[in-house]
Design an enzyme around this catalytic site. Structure first.
Site, short mmCIF file in Angstrom:
data_model
loop_
_atom_site.label_atom_id
_atom_site.label_comp_id
_atom_site.label_asym_id
_atom_site.label_seq_id
_atom_site.Cartn_x
_atom_site.Cartn_y
_atom_site.Cartn_z
CG HIS A 423 -2.21 0.73 1.01
ND1 HIS A 423 -2.47 1.47 -0.13
CD2 HIS A 423 -3.33 0.84 1.77
CE1 HIS A 423 -3.67 2.01 -0.05
NE2 HIS A 423 -4.22 1.64 1.09
NE ARG A 424 6.18 0.00 1.97
CZ ARG A 424 7.37 -0.59 2.13
NH1 ARG A 424 8.28 -0.07 2.94
NH2 ARG A 424 7.65 -1.71 1.48
#
Length: 450
Positions: A423-424
């Site tokens: 999700h980064r």
């Protein structure tokens, strides 16, 4: 005169790889390409074959030895008449014979302190005597000055990859040498005890706060059996724990209608009976198309976590279940290969994985991984991202479902997909678009053939 030849360790991509099995002994006859020893790196188990046929005259390695490229495995009396004289053995140190070619002088080393209770240092004969030199025992304090950790460059790189300060790791090898298992054990202990290992800035905020691992005497509840994990399972466990703890995972689920794809696959298989065409080759083609459409998935974060490295090649990792644990060999240049070529590559690399014959080049360089449980069962699951990749596709077992086509419910073959992502790098909207695009590719066979 017998033709004695040496069998050497080929390029295995790593240094200090341990020997876990010796498959032949002195006096055995071996054929060309017959396996001599088994090596086990952090990613795979591999067997090293003999480069020629003959009879084993001397074994140079044993279980537990650590080897690198060029190490001598065995001396073999090769078949046929002698083509060249056997290499002369090196003269013993202390003899009067001079070597044919003088070696370059070694750099000066610090002189070790005298051993307590002895009047001379190890390896140095008393003045006036001529005696063979005895190699002193390896001591990290002599090899590495001060308090520097005693570890090979490969182990240091492995520690950096895990985000571990190698200064904190205690070595279990000879003379305090740090092994891969020592680094893995350090990470496991840190995760289980709640202690925070010295890691990079990207993961240093907050740290891990875990309860100690429960200590239970299982034997008091009934009969038990202890079974040691394989080396691959131990190291894979440390890698998976790191990936799960350090990568913010999100999993997007999607269904793909593969009714037409499956019909075409069976037709193609009937026309090409010499090649097994599995659904996985279609999934590889669909993933490549999706990576081209969404290049952020074909990327990796750099070590600082501040730059995204976009890749222009398409190498796909395939999770293969073996008796020793899960390995992920890589099929290269999938964008340049058709379905039949991919099917052949998949068959070859899967067999090599199960036969412990994967080389380091076949285990590295992946852009995106696929973990398929379609042949076993299940609906959806959450695969763990294989760092430094940023996404992985989980494939479950296809099932026939009634699907509304606008007029009626019709039976359709539906394939469950599970896309886990970092999700980064990837947000939810982009992941949903990727999964939807992937399902459409699998649902319309014409798109895959473009």
């Amino acid at each position: 005169m017998a033709d004695l030849k040496e069998a050497h360790v080929p390029d295995i991509g790593h240094a200090d790889v341990p020997v876990i099995e010796v498959l032949v002994k002195v006096g055995d006859r071996v054929e060309k390409e017959q396996s001599l020893i088994t090596l086990e790196s952090d990613k795979a188990t591999m067997e090293v074959p003999s480069p020629f046929a003959g009879v084993v005259k001397e074994m140079k390695l044993k279980v537990g030895d650590e080897v690198s490229e060029g190490a001598v495995i065995a001396v073999i009396e090769a078949d046929g008449a002698a083509a060249a004289p056997a290499p002369a053995p090196a003269p013993e140190q202390g003899k009067d014979e001079a070597p044919a070619k003088p070696a370059a002088p070694a750099p000066a080393q610090p002189t070790p302190a005298p051993v307590a209770g002895q009047g001379v240092q190890p390896g140095i004969a008393p003045e006036g005597d001529v005696a063979p030199q005895v190699r002193p025992p390896v001591d990290a304090r002599v090899v590495m000055p001060g308090d520097a950790p005693y570890a090979s460059p490969a182990i240091r790189a492995f520690a950096r990859e895990l985000g571990v300060d190698i200064q904190q790791v205690k070595g279990s090898g000879r003379g305090g040498r740090i092994q891969r298992d020592d680094v893995s054990a350090y990470v496991k202990h840190a995760l289980a005890s709640g202690a925070r290992p010295a890691i990079g800035a990207s993961a240093s905020v907050g740290g891990l706060s875990l309860l100690p691992w429960p200590k239970v005497d299982f034997a008091k509840f009934g009969e038990i059996e202890e079974k040691p994990l394989s080396r691959i399972q131990k190291i894979s466990g440390a890698n998976l724990a790191r990936n799960w703890a350090m990568i913010p995972h999100v999993t997007q689920h999607e269904d793909a209608d593969i009714t037409e794809m499956e019909a075409f696959r069976k037709q193609l298989g009937a026309e090409n009976k010499d090649v097994k065409i599995s659904p996985l080759v279609f999934q590889i083609k669909a993933v490549v198309a999706a990576l081209k459409a969404f290049p952020q998935f074909n990327a990796s974060l750099d070590e600082s976590g501040e730059k995204l490295i976009l890749k222009k090649y398409f190498h796909i990792g395939i999770a293969v279940d073996t008796p020793d644990g899960l390995v992920v060999p890589v099929i290269r240049d999938c964008d340049k290969k058709g379905l039949l070529e991919l099917a052949n590559d998949l068959a070859v690399i899967s067999k090599k994985a199960r036969d412990k014959k994967l080389g380091p080049a076949e285990m590295s360089g992946g852009c995106f991984s696929i973990s398929s449980l379609g042949g076993i069962g299940g609906t959806y699951f959450t695969p763990i991202v294989n760092a430094p990749e940023v996404a992985i596709l989980g494939v479950s077992k296809s099932v026939t479902k009634p699907v509304w086509n606008g007029k009626e419910f019709a039976p359709r073959l539906v394939l469950p997909l599970s896309l886990s992502y970092d999700h980064r790098v990837i947000d939810g909207a982009l992941a949903a678009r990727f999964a939807s695009f992937l399902a459409n590719q699998l649902g319309d066979i014409r798109r895959l053939l473009l």
